[in-house]
Design an enzyme around this catalytic site. Sequence first.
Site, PDB file in Angstrom:
ATOM      1  N   HIS A   1     -29.602 -62.279  15.498  1.00 45.09           N
ATOM      2  CA  HIS A   1     -30.819 -62.711  15.140  1.00 45.09           C
ATOM      3  C   HIS A   1     -31.256 -64.169  15.587  1.00 45.09           C
ATOM      4  O   HIS A   1     -30.383 -64.536  16.647  1.00 45.09           O
ATOM      5  CB  HIS A   1     -30.578 -63.375  13.330  1.00 45.09           C
TER       6      HIS A   1
ATOM      7  N   GLU B   1     -22.906 -61.522   8.004  1.00 38.40           N
ATOM      8  CA  GLU B   1     -21.832 -62.424   9.055  1.00 38.40           C
ATOM      9  C   GLU B   1     -20.389 -62.490   8.048  1.00 38.40           C
ATOM     10  O   GLU B   1     -20.382 -62.224   6.811  1.00 38.40           O
ATOM     11  CB  GLU B   1     -22.479 -63.853   9.030  1.00 38.40           C
TER      12      GLU B   1
END
Length: 218
Positions: free
Chosen positions: A13, A87
């Site tokens: 990202h 994550e």
Amino acid sequence: MAVAMARVYIVRHGETDENRQAIIQGQFDSHLNAKGIEQGKRVAEALRAVPFTAAFTSDLVRASKTAEYILEHHPGVPLRKQTELRERYMGELQGKKYGAKMLPPGESTVESIEAMSARTARWWADTVLALPRRSEPQCALVVSHGGFIGVLVKGLLNKRVRLGKDVQMGRCLNTSVSIVEIMEDGRGVLVQYADISHLAESRKEVVQGNADEQGLRV
């Protein structure tokens, strides 16, 4: 000779304020900052010509928004948001500066390395290796996080994926692009890792540290 089944483009990202401030995010749902939005648009332009047939992203906003920028150039390709691509869960460390002290073993709420490794391997088997076979190789987009990508790739290299010629492992920086080519028999080649050549800013202007990835050592 094995036939190529798919090329998987794995993108981290764009930048967040937490990245810039070395704050551990984990599964905290942070947003792209102005630089991260710019990076998302640049990686989208770099991947404009890739004929994506499938797209997967972490459901956390910093990843899903990056994926949306990329898919603006690929109308008709559905985006699947998956919690499995999140994550590492950093528990009590989320929202704290890198270097914060974690709880003693047995009391910590941080996701273990073993659990995360199992999660990445399970996601790869259930999603990538389950892509439907087509007459032409599929191109799949995957947008996730630095820690997740590092653990995933290292796990693949320990199994049925080999390192391509001249490919070197290093830091997984914001909007970096890694590519794994998968054959029909499930074996693969890491043909590119963490490339950021699409970014206009010099490498030193990109956030070098990744508090979440560094946090994998705890």
